[in-house]
Design an enzyme around this catalytic site. Structure first.
Site: not given
Length: 358
Positions: A151-153, A339
């Site tokens: 999800v982050e990168t 998130y």
């Protein structure tokens, strides 16, 4: 969509930022990149930049003085570093419109996709020994760690294009709503650079100042990042192993409970349930107590387990879930309920896809 329960009895789950000391409030880290697109806006932006530089000069000078007094920095060196920082108007625009503000039905399709699931399986396969060791050492399931990074990168392929120095100085001195927070992160960034003898002018990341594969803010970098591949240095931008170990350490430090429930689907009756909706705090009512507000778990959940209620905006109404301590831990990485739920559902899909291919 599969419902998920996330307990070891069903899936072997374990896994942005956990500690035995009182942890700091988690910072929201938006995921949208912003910028000025039209020529007219670019001209206005240049005019505004000049004005902002003049207005914030005093704030920068005061900050430098504090860093010299508090941490023994050399004033001339800080003046040189901060003098090379560039105000970025697009960062102010981007942070004012975070992706997490979208409703759940629009947010989920961005992060729980066939492409991201397949890439998550590939990431797990490539880093299986490190993920397994992180599960053993910290109690965080492989799929949770992979999903956070996914999800982050997108598994380290989209670490951010902004110079961290530019991002943090822009926000520290030109974003009043959270200026104190970002001044603190700029302080931690300078300390991090001194600790690691890093080139502060060339480290890149998100427009909010998050660094590397797991998108750690500088304070989290200094507090939770670990040298998981034992090569004598911590490298969250280039080492998947260090990123994996650091994500696991973060979640464990914030109180992850290995093998415990994360969420179960729930039903609600009436309107009283709104009094127990998740508000950012750890769960404080038991499942049995929440039942008094008209909330019933669809799947088994221990009556004495502390829980809170989530309400997600679906296309055809509301989804409700009982969430437990481990869900709250994931929100320490990013406060957004959207998130945290996207991490959980991506994790479930990655584990299921990988198991079907073994």
């Amino acid at each position: 969509m599969r419902f998920l329960i996330y307990a070891f009895g069903f899936f072997a789950l374990a896994g942005c930022v956990a500690t035995t000391v009182a942890p700091p409030a988690a910072e929201p880290r938006p995921e949208i990149e912003g910028g000025i697109e039209r020529k007219v806006e670019e001209g206005i932006e240049r005019q505004v930049e000049g004005k902002i530089e003049e207005e914030t000069k005093e704030g920068v000078e005061n900050f430098i003085g504090e860093m010299v007094e508090r941490h023994g920095f050399v004033q001339a060196e800080l003046e040189d570093i901060l003098g090379q920082a560039q105000y970025q108007g697009g960062i102010i625009k981007a942070i004012s419109q975070p992706a997490t503000a979208k409703p759940w039905y629009a947010y989920r399709p961005v992060f729980v996709t066939p492409k991201r699931i397949a890439a998550g399986v590939a990431f797990w396969n490539t880093n299986a020994p490190e993920l397994e060791r992180a599960r053993r050492d910290f109690g965080i399931p492989e799929e949770i760690i992979a999903a956070v990074i996914g999800v982050e990168t997108f598994y380290g392929t989209q670490n951010g294009k902004h110079r961290i120095l530019d991002a943090l100085t822009t926000l520290a001195f030109n974003y009043p709503r959270r200026a104190a927070f970002f001044r603190g992160e700029l302080e931690q960034y300078l300390l991090m650079g001194r600790d690691q003898q890093a080139d502060l002018l060339n480290i890149r990341g998100s427009y909010a100042g998050a660094i590397g594969i797991p998108q750690f803010m500088p304070s989290s970098y200094r507090r939770y990042a670990v040298d998981f591949n034992n090569d004598g240095k911590i490298d969250l931008s280039g080492s998947a192993a260090d990123a994996i170990g650091s994500v696991a350490n973060y979640l464990k430090s914030y109180g992850w409970e290995a093998g415990q429930l994360i969420v179960v689907p729930a039903m609600v009756n009436g309107e009283d349930y709104r009094e127990v909706l998740y508000s950012g705090y750890p769960p404080r009512y038991t499942v049995a107590e929440i039942g008094q507000w008209g909330v019933t778990p669809r799947w088994h959940a221990p009556a004495g387990r502390l829980a809170t209620l989530l309400e997600l905006e679906a296309k055809n109404g509301k989804e409700h879930w009982l969430a437990f301590n481990n869900f709250h831990v994931i929100t320490r990485y990013n406060r957004s309920v959207n998130y945290a739920m996207s991490v959980l559902q991506l994790a479930e899909e990655i584990r299921a896809a990988r198991a079907s291919n073994l």
